[in-house]
Design a protein around this motif. Structure first.
Motif, PDB file in Angstrom:
ATOM      1  N   VAL A 158       0.860  -1.184   0.000  1.00 30.06           N
ATOM      2  CA  VAL A 158       0.000   0.000   0.000  1.00 30.06           C
ATOM      3  C   VAL A 158       0.894   1.232   0.000  1.00 30.06           C
ATOM      4  N   LYS A 159       0.618   2.140  -0.911  1.00 35.44           N
ATOM      5  CA  LYS A 159       1.387   3.390  -0.979  1.00 35.44           C
ATOM      6  C   LYS A 159       0.425   4.573  -0.895  1.00 35.44           C
ATOM      7  N   MET A 160       0.906   5.610  -0.229  1.00 34.54           N
ATOM      8  CA  MET A 160       0.134   6.848  -0.145  1.00 34.54           C
ATOM      9  C   MET A 160       0.787   7.899  -1.041  1.00 34.54           C
ATOM     10  N   TYR A 161      -0.046   8.480  -1.907  1.00 35.88           N
ATOM     11  CA  TYR A 161       0.418   9.513  -2.837  1.00 35.88           C
ATOM     12  C   TYR A 161      -0.248  10.833  -2.477  1.00 35.88           C
ATOM     13  N   LYS A 162       0.591  11.851  -2.305  1.00 35.64           N
ATOM     14  CA  LYS A 162       0.088  13.207  -2.102  1.00 35.64           C
ATOM     15  C   LYS A 162       0.751  14.119  -3.107  1.00 35.64           C
ATOM     16  N   GLU A 163      -0.041  15.018  -3.653  1.00 38.22           N
ATOM     17  CA  GLU A 163       0.448  15.872  -4.724  1.00 38.22           C
ATOM     18  C   GLU A 163       1.673  16.669  -4.262  1.00 38.22           C
ATOM     19  N   GLY A 164       2.742  16.551  -5.041  1.00 37.49           N
ATOM     20  CA  GLY A 164       3.960  17.286  -4.735  1.00 37.49           C
ATOM     21  C   GLY A 164       4.845  16.625  -3.710  1.00 37.49           C
ATOM     22  N   GLU A 165       4.469  15.440  -3.193  1.00 33.24           N
ATOM     23  CA  GLU A 165       5.264  14.758  -2.180  1.00 33.24           C
ATOM     24  C   GLU A 165       5.708  13.391  -2.683  1.00 33.24           C
ATOM     25  N   THR A 166       6.761  12.882  -2.070  1.00 32.39           N
ATOM     26  CA  THR A 166       7.238  11.542  -2.402  1.00 32.39           C
ATOM     27  C   THR A 166       6.266  10.510  -1.834  1.00 32.39           C
ATOM     28  N   PRO A 167       5.898   9.486  -2.601  1.00 28.73           N
ATOM     29  CA  PRO A 167       4.975   8.476  -2.075  1.00 28.73           C
ATOM     30  C   PRO A 167       5.564   7.753  -0.866  1.00 28.73           C
ATOM     31  N   VAL A 168       4.691   7.363   0.054  1.00 30.29           N
ATOM     32  CA  VAL A 168       5.097   6.695   1.291  1.00 30.29           C
ATOM     33  C   VAL A 168       4.495   5.301   1.316  1.00 30.29           C
ATOM     34  N   SER A 169       5.309   4.309   1.612  1.00 30.11           N
ATOM     35  CA  SER A 169       4.827   2.931   1.697  1.00 30.11           C
ATOM     36  C   SER A 169       4.340   2.624   3.103  1.00 30.11           C
ATOM     37  N   TYR A 170       3.228   1.916   3.180  1.00 31.14           N
ATOM     38  CA  TYR A 170       2.692   1.469   4.465  1.00 31.14           C
ATOM     39  C   TYR A 170       3.408   0.183   4.869  1.00 31.14           C
ATOM     40  N   THR A 171       3.947   0.151   6.086  1.00 30.68           N
ATOM     41  CA  THR A 171       4.715  -1.006   6.553  1.00 30.68           C
ATOM     42  C   THR A 171       4.118  -1.645   7.801  1.00 30.68           C
ATOM     43  N   GLY A 172       2.867  -1.312   8.120  1.00 32.54           N
ATOM     44  CA  GLY A 172       2.248  -1.852   9.327  1.00 32.54           C
ATOM     45  C   GLY A 172       1.572  -3.191   9.083  1.00 32.54           C
ATOM     46  N   MET A 173       0.731  -3.586  10.045  1.00 36.59           N
ATOM     47  CA  MET A 173      -0.005  -4.842   9.960  1.00 36.59           C
ATOM     48  C   MET A 173      -0.979  -4.791   8.792  1.00 36.59           C
ATOM     49  N   LEU A 174      -1.159  -5.938   8.128  1.00 33.46           N
ATOM     50  CA  LEU A 174      -2.080  -6.006   7.005  1.00 33.46           C
ATOM     51  C   LEU A 174      -3.499  -6.228   7.522  1.00 33.46           C
ATOM     52  N   GLY A 175      -4.065  -5.175   8.102  1.00 31.27           N
ATOM     53  CA  GLY A 175      -5.422  -5.251   8.633  1.00 31.27           C
ATOM     54  C   GLY A 175      -6.134  -3.934   8.466  1.00 31.27           C
ATOM     55  N   THR A 176      -7.445  -3.968   8.562  1.00 36.09           N
ATOM     56  CA  THR A 176      -8.255  -2.779   8.313  1.00 36.09           C
ATOM     57  C   THR A 176      -7.956  -1.674   9.317  1.00 36.09           C
ATOM     58  N   GLU A 177      -7.941  -1.991  10.612  1.00 32.48           N
ATOM     59  CA  GLU A 177      -7.784  -0.962  11.635  1.00 32.48           C
ATOM     60  C   GLU A 177      -6.411  -0.297  11.574  1.00 32.48           C
ATOM     61  N   ASP A 178      -5.360  -1.088  11.357  1.00 33.03           N
ATOM     62  CA  ASP A 178      -4.020  -0.503  11.306  1.00 33.03           C
ATOM     63  C   ASP A 178      -3.848   0.388  10.081  1.00 33.03           C
ATOM     64  N   LEU A 179      -4.410  -0.018   8.968  1.00 36.95           N
ATOM     65  CA  LEU A 179      -4.324   0.807   7.762  1.00 36.95           C
ATOM     66  C   LEU A 179      -5.157   2.076   7.918  1.00 36.95           C
ATOM     67  N   LEU A 180      -6.305   1.955   8.594  1.00 33.61           N
ATOM     68  CA  LEU A 180      -7.137   3.138   8.855  1.00 33.61           C
ATOM     69  C   LEU A 180      -6.368   4.138   9.721  1.00 33.61           C
ATOM     70  N   LYS A 181      -5.669   3.642  10.732  1.00 33.67           N
ATOM     71  CA  LYS A 181      -4.859   4.516  11.585  1.00 33.67           C
ATOM     72  C   LYS A 181      -3.791   5.229  10.761  1.00 33.67           C
ATOM     73  N   PHE A 182      -3.132   4.499   9.871  1.00 32.10           N
ATOM     74  CA  PHE A 182      -2.090   5.072   9.023  1.00 32.10           C
ATOM     75  C   PHE A 182      -2.645   6.206   8.162  1.00 32.10           C
ATOM     76  N   ILE A 183      -3.820   6.001   7.601  1.00 32.98           N
ATOM     77  CA  ILE A 183      -4.424   7.022   6.736  1.00 32.98           C
ATOM     78  C   ILE A 183      -4.829   8.250   7.547  1.00 32.98           C
ATOM     79  N   GLN A 184      -5.455   8.032   8.682  1.00 39.19           N
ATOM     80  CA  GLN A 184      -5.937   9.150   9.487  1.00 39.19           C
ATOM     81  C   GLN A 184      -4.779   9.993  10.023  1.00 39.19           C
ATOM     82  N   LEU A 185      -3.709   9.343  10.475  1.00 36.53           N
ATOM     83  CA  LEU A 185      -2.578  10.099  11.010  1.00 36.53           C
ATOM     84  C   LEU A 185      -1.798  10.811   9.910  1.00 36.53           C
ATOM     85  N   ASN A 186      -1.967  10.391   8.678  1.00 37.92           N
ATOM     86  CA  ASN A 186      -1.311  11.066   7.563  1.00 37.92           C
ATOM     87  C   ASN A 186      -2.083  12.296   7.084  1.00 37.92           C
ATOM     88  N   ARG A 187      -3.197  12.573   7.746  1.00 36.13           N
ATOM     89  CA  ARG A 187      -3.946  13.779   7.382  1.00 36.13           C
ATOM     90  C   ARG A 187      -3.174  15.042   7.744  1.00 36.13           C
TER      91      ARG A 187
END
Length: 720
Positions: free
Chosen positions: A368-397
């Motif tokens: 899973v990679k996060m892309y933001k305009e003008g920024e380098t993409p970031v790879s998600y390295t946490g647990m492969l689960g819904t809650e951990d990925l949700l946390k990653f997305i929310q904290l990247n706000r």
């Protein structure tokens, strides 16, 4: 690619290759196609009722439920249908709702019911049903059907030791209901009732005492004969039908245990399943996922869809089991975020768009990679689960580290008011305090904050009045302030001249709880510290007094050489197996043990007759340190090996990794695109950020704990 089934020159069936995933699947699918008329597939209760009504007075039914087409149980049913399909009507379903509608609560396992419809002459009467209890194997189904063909009840007047029936030939015991002329009718009704209850489990016979050639003790009313040769019959006094049933079932249980032990002694190469994930994915393949909640991206649409907006992209392979399992979690994430997030959720099937995945530096699946305009993409390295990925997305706000510009804003940040909506995802906020002239350490902290982005909230304050915060929280600059929002505490950690990687490690260690609840998910994090575990096992929540005692000992530095933690057996049932490995039987709870996994393997138990209080624990720990306590067991020095050499994937990975330089500590690097990678080939870490947690546990140097352990054992690759 397809597989084709021909009869002569006639094409009978086409099979997609993913349905023929092993030998069982191939045999099951071929027989399913050939026995189309003998085996009816149904999906509703109405279908089953219609078949049952049509066959009353004509033929009996073998109704089976299997979890999925192509499983070993499905093959066993089809092989039985190949033999008995002209005698009985075989009916098959994979619908759990249908199984539940006939009164079965256990939908995790395959089942077979025998519907006794041939004897039913009244069309309004329901066919009697007999459940096959042993696992669905070809041999068990054959044995079960043979017992259905045998007479329900047989009258005998000879020595029970000389009687021979089909049940004995099939390895089933015999139950003789002893009768006499005065009570014959009542005894026969009882025997018939017992026979229906034991159908498929044992043979039931009515033994006439008055004309019997054997001397039956006067008090005995039941004779039990095992299937094994040479075992004498047992004369019993059982005045309740349930006692007779229990006697037979307990005997079957003993035989099953013996069979299990025999199977354990069998060759390890027989019928080994190397991938439970693949089996689970195939079992759930009929579950329809709302894929429309995510955007399917191709090589043509990637730049216009993903790069031009804030996006989360799942790179997966449709042929890989782990990818397909995680795809379900990814869709669950899309459901949670529906209507609440501006982040675009997209997916790329690298099996179809391999060039695109190569350009995006995807070298493993799923990613899973996060892309933001003008920024380098970031790879998600946490647990492969819904809650951990949700946390990653929310904290990247928010962009971390957050730039704090005033003392008041810093206080709001530390109190959790500045980002109140994110506190549920990060219970700890980190604030770096620096003087304006501390340029180098500020850069290192900023790099560490970028590395930890999505996992913890970090902020930085380096204004002229930073000493106000420094004095208030007794922090010597440069320093970190850790605000633990659940406990309402703020603590300081000196930084000195720590590089970025050390700062990452300091923050990572500081995030660990003092007295955590151990779970399957967080156990590797604490094992990484390579200290003995002080575990309090509990059935449910722990007594607040126990927690208070542990925290007091930790605060007073008495537990620095240990990892104090607790395990709730209700939340983590695996704890029962752990305790049974330490003790012969499951001990009464609560219970405290010290487990030295990394050096020696000794397990020590806190005396069960002592109260779990601070002073008692401290005295016991001092005895341990002095070598005055004896261990209750020593864990064997065995490795967690693969079932077959061909499944030793870790060795294959190690062999591949040995050609590349590795680093001991976690590192935090930025990603580059493929063109930059070609220009700077020596930067092997440019593909993705290294995970924060190290993957392997290294041996640790023994402290003064467990001095009596004379030999070092390897426990790195075994479970707790």
């Amino acid at each position: 690619m397809k597989a084709y089934l021909f009869r002569g020159n006639i094409l009978l069936r086409e099979f997609p290759p993913d349905t023929l995933f092993d030998v069982n699947a191939i045999v099951a699918h071929v027989l399913f196609a050939l026995l189309f008329n003998e085996v009816k597939y149904i999906s509703t209760l109405e279908d089953l009722q219609n078949i049952e009504s049509a066959l009353k007075g004509k033929a009996s039914i073998a109704f089976s439920y299997v979890r999925a087409i192509g499983t070993p149980e499905h093959r066993a049913v089809m092989e039985a249908a190949f033999v008995y399909g002209t005698t009985y009507q075989f009916v098959l379903t994979t619908e759990t709702a249908l199984l539940e509608s006939i009164g079965t609560e256990d939908i995790k396992n395959a089942h077979l019911y025998f519907f006794h419809c041939k004897q039913v002459l009244d069309l309004t009467e329901q066919c009697r049903r007999t459940l096959m209890e042993p696992p669905l194997t070809t041999l068990n189904i054959h044995r079960f059907i043979k017992t259905m063909e045998a007479p329900l009840l047989t009258e005998v007047a000879e020595d029970p030791q000389q009687v021979s029936t089909v049940h004995l030939q099939l390895g089933l015991p015999l139950v003789f209901i002893v009768s006499q002329q005065a009570t014959y009718e009542a005894d026969r009704r009882t025997a018939e009732w017992v026979a229906w209850r034991l159908l498929g489990k044992a043979g039931v016979l009515l033994l006439l005492r008055d004309s019997s050639e054997v001397d039956i003790p006067q008090h005995a009313n039941v004779v039990f004969r095992r299937a094994e040769e040479g075992v004498p019959v047992e004369f019993l006094v059982l005045h309740d039908v349930d006692l007779i049933i229990s006697r037979v079932e307990s005997n079957m249980h003993i035989e099953e245990i013996q069979e299990d032990e025999d199977e354990d002694m069998a060759s390890p190469d027989m019928d080994i399943q190397d991938d439970e994930v693949a089996e689970t994915v195939y079992r759930d393949r009929k579950r329809r996922l709302p894929l429309e909640l995510t955007v399917e991206v191709t090589e043509e649409t990637f730049n216009t869809t993903v790069v031009a907006s804030d996006s989360i992209v799942l790179f997966y392979a449709g042929w890989q089991a782990v990818s397909m399992a995680f795809l379900q979690s990814y869709i669950d994430l899309a459901i949670k975020l529906k209507g609440t997030s501006t982040m675009l959720l997209a997916r790329v099937n690298c099996a179809d768009w391999s060039d695109l995945c190569t350009k995006q530096n995807v070298t493993e699946f799923p990613v899973v990679k996060m892309y933001k305009e003008g920024e380098t993409p970031v790879s998600y390295t946490g647990m492969l689960g819904t809650e951990d990925l949700l946390k990653f997305i929310q904290l990247n706000r928010i962009s971390c580290p957050v730039n704090i510009t005033s003392v008041q804003e810093a206080e709001e940040y530390l109190n959790g008011e500045l980002h109140k909506d994110l506190i549920s995802y990060s219970s700890v906020s980190v604030l770096g305090l620096f003087s304006p002239n501390m340029t180098t350490v500020k850069e290192d902290f900023t790099e560490a904050g970028n590395c930890l982005k999505g996992y913890v909230i970090t902020g930085i304050y380096s204004e002229e009045d930073v000493l106000i915060l420094s004095n208030k929280y007794a922090a010597t600059l440069p320093a970190l302030l850790l605000a633990r929002h659940k406990e309402g505490k703020i603590e300081s950690i000196p930084l000195a001249n720590s590089p970025a990687q050390d700062i990452v490690q300091i923050i990572t260690n500081a995030l660990l709880e003092t007295f955590p609840e151990i779970t399957v998910e967080n156990l590797p994090i604490y094992l990484r510290l390579q200290k003995p575990l002080l575990i309090l096992f509990s059935e449910g929540s722990i007594n607040p007094q126990y927690k208070k005692a542990m925290l007091k000992l930790a605060k007073d530095k008495h537990l620095d050489s240990l990892i104090p933690c607790w395990l709730n057996l209700q939340n983590t049932p695996a704890g029962r197996g752990i305790l049974q490995a330490y003790f012969d039987a499951l001990p009464p709870l609560p219970l405290i043990v010290v487990v030295n996994l990394h050096s020696g393997g000794q397990v020590f138990a806190f005396p069960s007759d002592q109260a779990i209080k601070e002073q008692n624990l401290l005295l016991w720990l001092k005895k341990l340190e002095a070598g005055l306590e004896s261990h209750i067991t020593v864990l064997p020095a065995q490795e967690w090996k693969p079932p077959l050499p061909a499944y030793d994937f870790l060795s294959m990975m190690d062999a591949a990794a040995s050609h590349h330089p590795t680093r001991k500590d976690p590192e935090c690097t930025k990603e580059t695109d493929a063109s930059e990678k070609d220009k700077k080939q020596e930067d092997k870490s440019a593909i993705r950020k290294e995970p924060i947690e190290t993957l392997r546990i290294k041996h640790w140097n023994r402290s003064n704990w467990f001095k009596e352990g004379g030999k070092s054992f390897t426990h790195d690759n075994k479970e707790l």
